[in-house]
Design an enzyme around this catalytic site. Structure first.
Site, PDB file in Angstrom:
ATOM      1  N   HIS A  98       1.624  -1.119   0.477  1.00  0.00           N
ATOM      2  CA  HIS A  98      -0.152   0.042  -0.163  1.00  0.00           C
ATOM      3  C   HIS A  98       0.981   1.291  -0.102  1.00  0.00           C
ATOM      4  CE1 HIS A  98      -2.738   3.265   1.507  1.00  0.00           C
ATOM      5  NE2 HIS A  98      -3.887   2.545   1.196  1.00  0.00           N
ATOM      6  N   GLU A 170      -4.398   1.789  -6.785  1.00  0.00           N
ATOM      7  CA  GLU A 170      -4.710   3.283  -5.663  1.00  0.00           C
ATOM      8  C   GLU A 170      -3.784   4.480  -6.120  1.00  0.00           C
ATOM      9  OE1 GLU A 170      -7.061   1.020  -2.139  1.00  0.00           O
ATOM     10  OE2 GLU A 170      -4.476   1.281  -2.188  1.00  0.00           O
TER      11      GLU A 170
END
Length: 255
Positions: A98, A170
């Site tokens: 992430h 993302e």
């Protein structure tokens, strides 16, 4: 989405006490969507609640995962969690790479590859996050950033592995409080490119989810894009009712 069962899930990041996690699970378990087969639901709690959430959702169709895992099975890695410990706590999926891990905790393309390899070795599904920074986006270098991260993440994955592998695009500029949701068409173009890179590298397609300021207002238009295979939701899904509401909207729209 192209007819395959979409993945729709949320990571709680560094939020929720065990009591708050239990309350979320109670609401989710009481919903008919807990047995949903039209989509694959998943929840990624913090490590402190992983075992309890896995137990609470064990009789549902919801996948439970961890927010990170080390590449080693055991050792002198203070503060880290191994893939074996994730499995022992009931997790079957592990989020890797992430942007917050990359930005603040020195996660690199190399460690993402090592962690993905370790997850697969232990039968865990890696959910590999990739994304362009605001600087890369504004400079027109989104494609370069995504190619570099995708190819690195796949570098240790055997073409023949049958363990499921997921990606999530993302955009870093779209994540978190104050993030700007990506234009659905732009997001779809990036997803198509990432899928092409994956197929080029390992000879088969993999699902690519979209995450980044997904909310009740944009979830349907995002989910309807042909190259978006699911949604990875942040704060809009931290409340169980909000999560279930987005799932229901998406299912109603694509059914």
């Amino acid at each position: 989405m192209t007819g395959e069962r979409p993945f729709i899930g949320t990571s709680w990041k560094m939020n929720k006490t065990r009591a708050e996690a239990a309350a979320f699970c109670d609401t989710l378990r009481a919903s008919p969507l807990a047995a949903c087969t039209e989509a694959q639901l998943f929840v990624i709690p913090p490590f402190t609640a992983l075992a309890a959430v896995a137990d609470a959702l064990a009789e549902t169709a919801v996948i439970v995962g961890a927010q990170n895992a080390h590449w080693a099975d055991a050792g002198a890695w203070t503060g880290e969690i191994s893939p074996l410990q994730v499995k022992d706590a009931g997790g079957t999926l592990v989020e890797i790479g992430h942007s917050e891990r990359r930005t603040f905790f020195n996660e690199t393309d190399e460690t993402v590859a090592l962690k993905a390899e370790a997850a697969i070795r232990h039968g865990l599904t890696p959910l590999i996050c990739i994304g362009d920074t605001k600087e890369e986006y504004e400079a027109g270098r989104t494609a370069d950033a995504l190619r570099r991260q995708t190819e690195a993440a796949l570098s240790r994955i055997d073409r023949q592995t049958d363990t499921p592998v997921l990606f999530a695009y993302e955009p870093v500029w779209s994540i978190g409080e104050g993030g700007t949701p990506a234009d659905p068409g732009f997001a779809d173009e990036q997803q198509a490119m990432v899928k092409a890179i994956i197929t080029e590298r390992i000879g088969r397609p993999l699902p690519v989810l979209y995450g980044g300021s997904v909310n009740p207002d944009n979830c349907v238009v995002l989910a309807k894009q042909p190259n978006i295979d699911g949604l990875f939701i942040g704060r809009s899904a931290w409340d169980a009712g909000g999560y279930l509401g987005i799932v229901r909207q998406v299912l109603d729209a694509i059914s």
